[in-house]
Motif scaffolding. Sequence first.
Motif, short mmCIF file in Angstrom:
data_model
loop_
_atom_site.label_atom_id
_atom_site.label_comp_id
_atom_site.label_asym_id
_atom_site.label_seq_id
_atom_site.Cartn_x
_atom_site.Cartn_y
_atom_site.Cartn_z
N ALA A 504 0.84 -1.21 0.00
CA ALA A 504 0.00 0.00 0.00
C ALA A 504 0.87 1.25 0.00
N GLY A 505 0.36 2.31 -0.60
CA GLY A 505 1.01 3.61 -0.58
C GLY A 505 0.36 4.52 0.45
N TYR A 506 1.02 5.62 0.73
CA TYR A 506 0.60 6.58 1.74
C TYR A 506 -0.04 7.79 1.07
N ASP A 507 -1.20 8.21 1.58
CA ASP A 507 -1.90 9.39 1.05
C ASP A 507 -1.46 10.62 1.84
N GLY A 508 -0.67 11.48 1.21
CA GLY A 508 -0.15 12.65 1.89
C GLY A 508 -1.12 13.80 1.92
N ARG A 509 -0.69 14.90 2.52
CA ARG A 509 -1.45 16.15 2.54
C ARG A 509 -0.59 17.25 1.90
N LEU A 510 -1.18 18.38 1.61
CA LEU A 510 -0.44 19.41 0.88
C LEU A 510 0.89 19.79 1.55
N PRO A 511 0.96 19.90 2.89
CA PRO A 511 2.28 20.19 3.47
C PRO A 511 3.34 19.14 3.14
N LEU A 524 0.14 9.59 -3.70
CA LEU A 524 -1.04 10.47 -3.77
C LEU A 524 -0.95 11.54 -2.69
N VAL A 525 -1.39 12.74 -3.04
CA VAL A 525 -1.54 13.83 -2.08
C VAL A 525 -2.98 14.31 -2.15
N SER A 526 -3.69 14.28 -1.02
CA SER A 526 -5.09 14.69 -0.96
C SER A 526 -5.26 15.75 0.12
N ASP A 527 -6.23 16.64 -0.08
CA ASP A 527 -6.50 17.62 0.98
C ASP A 527 -7.90 18.18 0.82
N ASN A 528 -8.34 18.88 1.87
CA ASN A 528 -9.66 19.49 1.93
C ASN A 528 -9.66 20.79 1.11
N TRP A 529 -10.48 20.83 0.08
CA TRP A 529 -10.53 22.00 -0.79
C TRP A 529 -10.81 23.28 0.00
N ALA A 530 -11.75 23.21 0.92
CA ALA A 530 -12.17 24.41 1.65
C ALA A 530 -11.09 24.95 2.56
N ASN A 531 -10.09 24.14 2.90
CA ASN A 531 -9.00 24.63 3.75
C ASN A 531 -7.99 25.47 2.99
N HIS A 532 -8.07 25.45 1.67
CA HIS A 532 -7.05 26.11 0.87
C HIS A 532 -7.61 27.08 -0.17
N PHE A 533 -8.92 26.96 -0.47
CA PHE A 533 -9.52 27.79 -1.50
C PHE A 533 -10.89 28.26 -1.03
N THR A 534 -11.24 29.49 -1.41
CA THR A 534 -12.57 30.02 -1.08
C THR A 534 -13.54 29.84 -2.25
N TRP A 535 -13.01 29.68 -3.45
CA TRP A 535 -13.86 29.63 -4.66
C TRP A 535 -14.64 28.32 -4.69
N THR A 536 -15.94 28.43 -4.94
CA THR A 536 -16.81 27.25 -5.02
C THR A 536 -17.48 27.11 -6.38
N GLY A 560 6.26 13.45 -8.90
CA GLY A 560 5.72 12.13 -9.20
C GLY A 560 4.48 11.76 -8.41
N TYR A 561 3.82 12.76 -7.78
CA TYR A 561 2.61 12.50 -7.00
C TYR A 561 1.36 12.81 -7.82
N ARG A 562 0.28 12.09 -7.52
CA ARG A 562 -1.04 12.47 -8.01
C ARG A 562 -1.69 13.40 -6.99
N LEU A 563 -2.67 14.19 -7.44
CA LEU A 563 -3.29 15.19 -6.57
C LEU A 563 -4.81 15.03 -6.56
N ARG A 564 -5.39 15.15 -5.37
CA ARG A 564 -6.84 15.03 -5.20
C ARG A 564 -7.31 16.01 -4.13
N PHE A 565 -8.51 16.54 -4.31
CA PHE A 565 -9.16 17.36 -3.29
C PHE A 565 -10.49 16.74 -2.91
N TRP A 566 -10.79 16.73 -1.60
CA TRP A 566 -12.13 16.35 -1.18
C TRP A 566 -12.86 17.60 -0.69
N ASN A 567 -14.15 17.44 -0.42
CA ASN A 567 -15.00 18.54 0.04
C ASN A 567 -15.15 19.63 -1.02
N THR A 568 -15.20 19.23 -2.27
CA THR A 568 -15.56 20.16 -3.34
C THR A 568 -17.08 20.11 -3.51
#
Length: 617
Positions: A504-511, A524-536, A560-568
């Motif tokens: 298994a791989g580790y899912d990182g965060r933006l930091p 993979l790097v995933s993070d909460n959209w609302a924590n970094h952007f105001t635009w909806t 070499g990472y993939r990027l994903r946001f949740w809470n969009t």
Amino acid sequence: MLTLALLTPLLAAPTAVAPGLTAPAAAEPEARSSASRTLDLQAHRGGMALTVESTRAGFARALRLGVTTLELDTQVTEDGVAVVTHDRRTNPQVCTDTAPATPGDPDFPYVGSFVRDLSWDQLATLDCGSTTKSVAYPGQLAVPGARMLRLDELFDLVEIYGADGPDGVRMNVETKVEAGAPSETAPRGRFVRAVLAEIEEAGVADQVTVQSFDWGALNLVDRLAPELPLVALDNEDSLQKGQPGASPWLGGADIDDYDGDPVAAVAALGYDAWSPVQGRPQNGAVGDGTFVPYATRADVREAHRLGLDVVPWTVNDRATMAWYLDRGVDGLITDRPDVLRDLMAERGIALPTAYANPGGRVVLPPAHAHNDYEHERPLLDALARGFTSVEADVWLRDGDLLVAHDEVDLDPARTLRALYLEPLARRVERLGGRVHRGSDRPLQLLVDLKSDGPTTYAELDGQLREFRSMLTRFAPTLRPGAVEVVVSGNRPLAEMQAQRTRWAGYDGRLPDLDSDLPPEVMPLVSDNWANHFTWTGVGPMPATEHARLVSLVRRAHTQGYRLRFWNTPDAASAERARLWAVLADTGVDHLNTDDLPGLSTFLTNRGFAEGGTTPAR
């Protein structure tokens, strides 16, 4: 007589004849019964009365309806990309701006600029599916977020539908060279070569005809690709009858040398078909009182005698369709392929093939099923729609991994093994080492650890080892598999890094973009959209936020990472489509949704579908 729907490169074009001479007479065609008659049903811009013009969704709808030919326009961008669009200047009645392709782009906004002056990356930011022409076409379907198609993507769509090959659907490709204002489109030579390069690359010459109002472009096509049938478009005005000298639209020919007769000119210049405007006024109809059809019965008979097909444009009402059918035309270009198809059926004219919706037979690389287990068929619903990433939340209870978002919803029968690992193992075995039939793209199984990280991961690791034959191995060395497991939630990084063999791989965060973790540890790097952007998705994305998003994508991909946001935003709306469009076009790797049909439709319309043949199960 040639029939456009049946032309192949084996058919020779008519021999060019000098002005003033008469082409060799052909035998007068015998009258055909309706039962034996064929008709070239051409869906103008994909059938723009049904779906917004020149979109993937529009062409796909035409394929499902059943047409002989997809009629389409092309322009060529500043960087030489052939795109499917009618307008030489990006049209606010068709497309709207979303965000600049690069931060501070001085060309933004792009709507109103000439296509020849914009790059593909700039055009790809436009939303060309949200604006309908509701007055002219009251039932026209909008496709929010649909971007402009490249010509190669149209060819791919035909292949995905199984409509490729010499017996498949035809494509009547118009080169929209603006001979009357040549500075407003790509130069003729560059324009024609860009279009021909895509036809050659896709290997679709046996399905393509090339049409143009610029007969000089047709002459160049004839020199560079003589196997392609040529269609001379004629709106009557472009002929410039009775005016001094040659019209700039006729490639050096003077219509007055042919006594003002377009049929004689088209045959003498060696083209294969004459495609005249339906009449005057252009948007009129038989029965209007003021409408005068352009091509007469005598014109059609003479064209047939000279070996030409006749395919008028753009015929949208039943009465005018019937009028032209009665005069023996070989095809009609129409915004209403549904109406023409019904008329053909009533007259016993053979109907073109209606292609089945491939549905899940495409693979959608950016599609991530958030909380996948909450769907009626966990895993299977997502795979049936071509999703390449699914998410399961797990809790360690009584020595097993139970799947649910909240602890109160745990059910001993709903285990990670039962819902995901065992069905995937059976599928991969059945499909010869693949998750999606016909595609080698792996499936990401994102496992969110809800209970204590180290103990829950230890149980997960033990279960994964039982299914290791289908899994990507991350350590000691990377070995790709059909299923790639990534751990999110309560992630025990230290324990994972300490493993000699890891599945298994580790899912990182933006930091973690600053952590220097290798992608073999953190794919993979995933993070909460609302924590970094105001635009909806309301209005254009602020330039500063767009620049930040672009920077994050570049940093992730560089390492070499993939990027994903949740809470969009995930409720169906124009705002969601606008936000998804920005995420997709900036290169965010996984688009998060609970709405499987909504994201599937969105990504397919924006051209993200890859060919595959995964059956819906």
